[in-house]
Motif scaffolding. Sequence first.
Motif, short mmCIF file in Angstrom:
data_model
loop_
_atom_site.label_atom_id
_atom_site.label_comp_id
_atom_site.label_asym_id
_atom_site.label_seq_id
_atom_site.Cartn_x
_atom_site.Cartn_y
_atom_site.Cartn_z
N TRP A 9 1.28 -1.47 -0.09
CA TRP A 9 -0.34 -0.17 0.24
C TRP A 9 1.21 1.52 0.31
O TRP A 9 1.47 1.44 0.85
CB TRP A 9 -0.59 -0.06 1.33
N ASP A 43 -9.11 -4.24 4.82
CA ASP A 43 -7.83 -3.87 3.81
C ASP A 43 -7.95 -2.70 2.52
O ASP A 43 -7.92 -2.05 1.88
CB ASP A 43 -7.13 -5.31 3.29
N GLU A 46 -8.65 1.08 3.60
CA GLU A 46 -7.23 1.35 3.20
C GLU A 46 -7.15 1.76 1.74
O GLU A 46 -6.58 2.61 1.15
CB GLU A 46 -5.92 0.46 3.86
N LEU A 71 0.03 -4.63 2.82
CA LEU A 71 -1.27 -4.97 3.76
C LEU A 71 -1.36 -6.75 4.06
O LEU A 71 -0.72 -8.20 3.60
CB LEU A 71 -2.52 -4.68 3.10
N LEU A 125 -0.64 -4.19 9.18
CA LEU A 125 -1.68 -2.38 8.65
C LEU A 125 -0.85 -1.65 9.45
O LEU A 125 -0.08 -0.54 9.05
CB LEU A 125 -3.25 -2.36 9.61
#
Length: 353
Positions: A9, A43, A46, A71, A125
């Motif tokens: 991410w 997820d 995000e 992630l 995370l």
Amino acid sequence: MKTMKAARWHAAKDIRVKETSIPIPKDNQVKIAVKFTGICESDLHEYLDGPQLIPVDEPYAPNGHQGTTTLGHEFSGVVEEVGKNVKNIKKGDRVTVEPIFRNPESPFITTGEYNLSEPLGFVGLTSNGGFAKYVVAEDYMVHKMPDSMTFEQGAIVEPAAVAAYAIQRSGMKMGDTVLIAGAGPIGLLTVQVAVATGASQIFVSDLSENRLKKAKEVGATHTFDARDQDIPQKIRKMTGNGVDIFIDAAGAQASFDTGINSLRNGGTAVLVALFGKKVTHDALNQTLRELTIIGTAAYRNIFPQVIALISSGKLPVEKLVTSVISLDEIVEKGFEALTNDPSEVKILVDINR
């Protein structure tokens, strides 16, 4: 430096599958070769609206993690290596991971309420997670899986624990009636746990016809289109005086109101969804009807029971898997599919595909 492929991410709508360094376990950590990882609602949050829990502006205090993140916090695999202080886990163990960080300085650790220790954090995370060939986790997070459990089932223990903890906190007893708002993965897992706990009637509401069909498949006795204004009246007619338990796995004003109005006097509501907006609430109504409203933060002290239920066959979580994809397909067939296709429920990533 050895590298591996991982789904990283960078920002909202910016997840890239690329090479990154293979992690090395510290003294109290376990390195796991990942088999399957589930895509979770958080997820997805995000991906669509992040950062939410990913630390971007300042590092996550317990480990210094910040910024670009691999992630994935619902995963299973095989232990590859253990740190020198790790005692009860060895190379070759089949494991699943309870990804919640415990702040050792928190007063909630000594009471066993480790899910309330701050700052809140999860593998995938606030540290690099399981959408990768290898991941490291703290030794206290790692749970061995019995041989009778598949790695696919092992990747669903974490969301199943959210559902089981919600039912446990509700105080549900054999023969109780329950309304579950939201037939996403957590809502459907809650249906399965309610069945295993002995609920007599299980009502489920959702906007998606496909998901309501799935709810029936896994044990719901009645389903409703969430837009139906008469759900509380219909439930009262079928139960006599309302449901004993309401579980909000949808997290909106409409689901909250419907659920509260569907409860019997003296009933219990459990909020398991991550509410995106504030809700308004009639406190006088709660007082006069003696309603109990409980919030749940993930789970605590329940992974062993969930693993036992799944491996015994009483919690057939594999029924919720709608797709298995490769890591390279994670954006298009994972995050985008979950955003746009309501028939998708639980998507697993086969890390070795």
